[in-house]
Design an enzyme around this catalytic site. Structure first.
Site, short mmCIF file in Angstrom:
data_model
loop_
_atom_site.label_atom_id
_atom_site.label_comp_id
_atom_site.label_asym_id
_atom_site.label_seq_id
_atom_site.Cartn_x
_atom_site.Cartn_y
_atom_site.Cartn_z
N TRP A 132 0.82 -1.22 0.00
CA TRP A 132 0.00 0.00 0.00
C TRP A 132 0.85 1.26 0.00
CZ3 TRP A 132 1.83 2.69 3.98
CH2 TRP A 132 2.35 1.98 5.07
N ASN A 133 2.15 1.16 0.33
CA ASN A 133 2.88 2.42 0.54
C ASN A 133 3.26 3.14 -0.74
OD1 ASN A 133 4.84 0.53 -0.09
ND2 ASN A 133 6.32 1.32 1.38
N GLY A 189 6.62 -6.34 -0.29
CA GLY A 189 5.87 -6.23 0.96
C GLY A 189 6.75 -6.66 2.12
N SER A 190 6.12 -7.09 3.19
CA SER A 190 6.87 -7.43 4.39
C SER A 190 7.63 -8.74 4.22
CB SER A 190 5.91 -7.57 5.57
OG SER A 190 5.04 -8.68 5.33
N CYS A 194 10.31 1.39 2.53
CA CYS A 194 11.21 0.28 2.85
C CYS A 194 12.66 0.73 2.94
CB CYS A 194 11.09 -0.80 1.80
SG CYS A 194 11.44 -0.16 0.16
N GLU A 197 11.45 -2.59 11.91
CA GLU A 197 11.20 -1.55 10.91
C GLU A 197 10.13 -0.63 11.48
OE1 GLU A 197 9.47 -3.13 7.32
OE2 GLU A 197 10.77 -1.87 6.13
N LYS A 218 -2.32 -8.25 -7.86
CA LYS A 218 -3.17 -8.13 -6.69
C LYS A 218 -2.65 -6.97 -5.85
CE LYS A 218 -2.83 -9.37 -2.73
NZ LYS A 218 -3.42 -8.08 -2.14
N PRO A 219 -3.30 -5.83 -5.88
CA PRO A 219 -2.86 -4.69 -5.07
C PRO A 219 -3.24 -4.88 -3.61
CG PRO A 219 -4.85 -4.11 -6.25
CD PRO A 219 -4.47 -5.49 -6.71
N ALA A 220 -2.72 -4.04 -2.73
CA ALA A 220 -3.04 -4.12 -1.31
C ALA A 220 -4.49 -3.70 -1.08
CB ALA A 220 -2.11 -3.22 -0.51
N GLU A 271 10.88 -8.25 -2.91
CA GLU A 271 11.31 -6.92 -2.44
C GLU A 271 10.70 -6.74 -1.07
OE1 GLU A 271 13.55 -5.74 -5.84
OE2 GLU A 271 13.37 -4.98 -3.81
N LEU A 272 11.49 -6.94 -0.02
CA LEU A 272 10.91 -7.11 1.31
C LEU A 272 11.26 -5.96 2.26
CD1 LEU A 272 11.55 -10.97 1.52
CD2 LEU A 272 9.54 -9.76 0.64
N1 LIG Z 1 11.63 -3.81 -0.73
C1 LIG Z 1 10.74 -3.02 -1.29
O1 LIG Z 1 10.88 -2.57 -2.44
C2 LIG Z 1 9.51 -2.64 -0.51
C3 LIG Z 1 8.67 -1.66 -1.03
C4 LIG Z 1 7.52 -1.32 -0.30
C5 LIG Z 1 7.21 -1.96 0.91
N2 LIG Z 1 8.06 -2.90 1.37
C6 LIG Z 1 7.79 -3.54 2.66
O2 LIG Z 1 6.38 -3.84 2.78
C7 LIG Z 1 5.99 -3.72 4.15
C8 LIG Z 1 4.82 -2.79 4.28
O3 LIG Z 1 3.89 -3.05 3.26
P1 LIG Z 1 2.59 -3.90 3.61
O4 LIG Z 1 2.12 -3.61 4.99
O5 LIG Z 1 1.62 -3.74 2.50
O6 LIG Z 1 3.17 -5.38 3.56
P2 LIG Z 1 2.34 -6.73 3.62
O7 LIG Z 1 3.35 -7.78 3.46
O8 LIG Z 1 1.42 -6.78 4.77
O9 LIG Z 1 1.39 -6.70 2.31
C9 LIG Z 1 1.98 -6.64 1.04
C10 LIG Z 1 1.02 -7.29 0.05
O10 LIG Z 1 0.88 -8.65 0.43
C11 LIG Z 1 -0.50 -8.99 0.49
N3 LIG Z 1 -0.70 -10.10 1.40
C12 LIG Z 1 -0.82 -10.08 2.74
N4 LIG Z 1 -1.01 -11.33 3.21
C13 LIG Z 1 -1.02 -12.17 2.14
C14 LIG Z 1 -1.19 -13.58 1.95
N5 LIG Z 1 -1.39 -14.40 2.99
N6 LIG Z 1 -1.15 -14.08 0.67
C15 LIG Z 1 -0.96 -13.24 -0.37
N7 LIG Z 1 -0.79 -11.91 -0.26
C16 LIG Z 1 -0.82 -11.38 0.98
C17 LIG Z 1 -1.17 -7.72 0.90
O11 LIG Z 1 -2.54 -7.76 0.58
C18 LIG Z 1 -0.41 -6.71 0.08
O12 LIG Z 1 -0.91 -6.68 -1.23
C19 LIG Z 1 7.19 -3.18 4.88
O13 LIG Z 1 7.90 -4.22 5.48
C20 LIG Z 1 8.04 -2.56 3.77
O14 LIG Z 1 9.41 -2.52 4.10
C21 LIG Z 1 9.20 -3.26 0.70
O1 LIG Z 2 9.03 1.36 0.06
C1 LIG Z 2 9.95 1.13 -0.71
C2 LIG Z 2 9.79 1.55 -2.14
O2 LIG Z 2 10.62 0.76 -2.94
C3 LIG Z 2 9.92 3.02 -2.23
S1 LIG Z 2 11.04 3.70 -3.35
O3 LIG Z 2 11.29 2.73 -4.44
O4 LIG Z 2 12.28 4.04 -2.63
O5 LIG Z 2 10.36 4.94 -3.84
#
Ligand SMILES: NC(=O)c1ccc[n+]([C@@H]2O[C@H](COP(=O)([O-])OP(=O)(O)OC[C@H]3O[C@@H](n4cnc5c(N)ncnc54)[C@H](O)[C@@H]3O)[C@@H](O)[C@H]2O)c1
Ligand SMILES: O=C[C@H](O)CS(=O)(=O)O
Length: 485
Positions: free
Chosen positions: A155-156, A233-234, A289, A386, A179-181, A255-256
């Site tokens: 979502w971020n 995501g996480s 992230c 984090e 699949k978006p958030a 990308e975590l």
């Molecule tokens: N490395 C990167 O480029 C990057 C970029 C943005 C965010 N992040 C990380 O993402 C985290 C925050 O984002 P968030 O809260 O949306 O993360 P999240 O992992 O909770 O959710 C990310 C995505 O995964 C989906 N999801 C959740 N549970 C699932 C399941 N059981 N099966 C399939 N999909 C599922 C969510 O609906 C969402 O679309 C932070 O840890 C951040 O560091 C990393």
């Molecule tokens: O949250 C992490 C994303 O990758 C942000 S950005 O790529 O640094 O804009």
């Protein structure tokens, strides 16, 4: 105009058509700044996921058969439409995510830059001719698209994280089910609308909004048709999806999470370091992230640096993203605010000193005051987790070797930053930091031309740069025999 007049698609985009969920389920999308419902969206499940996978499978071979030039033109047209509609897309992104309008518009242009980059990369999917082992043989290597791919995004950055995946996938000749958030589906849906207008064929780009991520994700990770999962995501969910994808030996890009160290040496330009910290720490209210998560400051310059940061933090405007000059918007939801409150409270209990902030902001229920903590130690939860909020946690250090060891003492390895005017130290520290990306005297490092990604439990694979398309291609080796005269 009320928030509900946001002129955005609210149905799933499958095979080039807008579709309700077959069971009629819907879910609400709310504005985190006000709590208002801004849209009610089709809530996709297994049935819609199977339809989207089938559509992507049916479209993939024809899409891969387009010439590179034609695929490039379609991606470029999609990029041009995103830029032309940037104000509209930014407003929708601001309403569902909460980030200030200026930041939202910046994200739209950032997402568009990946479409532009990979529109060009599609023209450079070169192969190889290898000297053959015998005179009557010839050896070549070609690169072919992986096939049907799935993208699960956070979502971020609801536009840029999807654009970063879709651009590379489609440029490689793959098709995509996204699949978006659940907090932020609208940005992906309006990207689908523009993809259709850009002439991206039916079935090539599909979007499944849902409040049931496990149902949709379970189908995407178990389907034999889906050859690759690209997740942002996480780390916790990434680990889960990695396990689920193992069942069908899918390619994965992960990308975590991160825990970025931001190191200020005693020879640093302190004004540049303070500006760099503001760019890294407070973007998206600290919800990125690559945000500085642990701020290591040499003891000799701690007071001077902290004062410069305090002066800058005091100027930050906390407000609804609609308000002119807003710089810090709300956190995404109540759970996010509670996490920040927990980490700040625990740090105080463990001996950290509150310099400024430290509680919710009166701009709204989900707003948190820009906060500075000093006297933080590496063992505190706020240094181990984090933060994902506008909190600068300052940790003092003395020796270069010690701070590098502390910086590396984390399961994460995404981004790291260091400020020094010593060239030798810049090289030593850059090479010693166990991270996928390092900013030296720079706090904003993300761009489409560079390979974005992490090591250790921050993920695998790279997005952007000429490396980014490799994750969507397979190498095929062809030996041609019987060619003797
Ligand atoms: N490395 C990167 O480029 C990057 C970029 C943005 C965010 N992040 C990380 O993402 C985290 C925050 O984002 P968030 O809260 O949306 O993360 P999240 O992992 O909770 O959710 C990310 C995505 O995964 C989906 N999801 C959740 N549970 C699932 C399941 N059981 N099966 C399939 N999909 C599922 C969510 O609906 C969402 O679309 C932070 O840890 C951040 O560091 C990393
Ligand atoms: O949250 C992490 C994303 O990758 C942000 S950005 O790529 O640094 O804009």
């Amino acid at each position: 105009m009320s928030d509900r007049d946001i002129q955005c698609p609210v149905k799933a985009y499958i095979d080039g058509r807008w579709s309700d969920a077959s069971d009629g389920h819907t879910f609400d999308v709310t504005n985190p700044a006000t709590g208002e419902i801004i849209a009610t969206v089709a809530d996709c499940g297994v049935t819609e996921t199977r339809r989207a996978i089938a559509a992507a499978g049916a479209a993939q071979k024809a899409w891969a058969g387009w010439t590179a030039n034609d695929r490039a033109n379609a991606l470029r047209h999609w990029r041009d439409l995103m830029v032309a509609h940037a104000d509209r897309l930014a407003r929708i992104l601001m309403l569902e995510n909460g980030k200030p309008l200026t930041e939202a518009r910046g994200e739209i242009l950032y997402g568009a830059s990946y479409l532009e980059w990979f529109a060009e990369e599609t023209r450079r999917i070169y192969g190889e001719v290898i000297p053959a082992p015998a005179s009557d043989k010839r050896v070549v290597v070609i690169r072919q698209p992986v096939g049907v791919c799935a993208a699960i995004t956070p979502w971020n950055f609801p536009n840029a994280m999807l654009a970063r995946k879709a651009a590379a996938a489609l440029a490689a000749g793959c098709t995509l089910v996204a699949k978006p958030a659940e907090d932020t589906p609208l940005s992906a849906l309006i990207m689908a609308e523009l993809a259709g207008e850009a002439g991206i064929p039916d079935g090539v780009f599909n979007v499944l909004p849902t409040s049931r991520p496990a149902d949709v994700g379970g189908e995407l990770t178990s389907s034999e048709t889906v050859r690759k999962i690209s997740f942002t995501g996480s780390t916790e969910i990434g680990r889960l999806l990695l396990g689920q994808a193992a069942g069908t030996i899918k390619k994965v890009s992960m990308e975590l999470g991160g825990n970025a160290p931001f190191i200020v040496f005693d020879d640093a330009d302190l004004d540049a370091a303070a500006d760099g910290l503001m760019a890294s720490k407070f973007r998206n209210a600290g919800q990125t992230c690559v945000c500085a998560n642990r701020i290591f400051v040499h003891a000799k310059v701690m007071d001077a640096f902290a004062e410069k940061v305090l002066d800058r933090v005091a100027m930050l405007k906390v407000a609804d993203g609609n308000v002119a000059g807003a710089e810090i918007g709300p956190l995404i939801n109540e759970e996010a605010v509670k996490k920040v409150e927990r980490l700040v409270g625990a740090a105080g209990t463990a001996g950290a000193r509150l310099v400024t902030g430290g509680q919710r902001h009166d701009a709204g229920r989900l707003f948190y005051q820009p906060t500075i903590l000093s006297g933080v130690t590496p063992s505190m939860d706020i240094a181990r987790e984090e933060i994902f909020g506008p909190v600068a946690a300052m940790i003092a250090f003395d020796k270069e070797d010690d701070v590098v060891a502390m910086a590396n003492d984390t399961p994460y390895g995404l981004a790291a930053y260091a400020y020094t005017r010593d060239l030798g130290r810049a090289w030593r520290v850059s090479e010693a930091l166990e991270y996928g990306m390092v900013g030296i005297n720079e706090g904003a490092i993300s761009n489409a031309a560079a390979p974005f990604g992490g090591v250790k439990q921050s993920g695998m694979g790279r997005e952007g740069s000429h490396h980014g398309i490799d994750d969507y291609l397979e190498l095929k080796y062809i030996m041609m025999g019987g060619l003797g005269a």
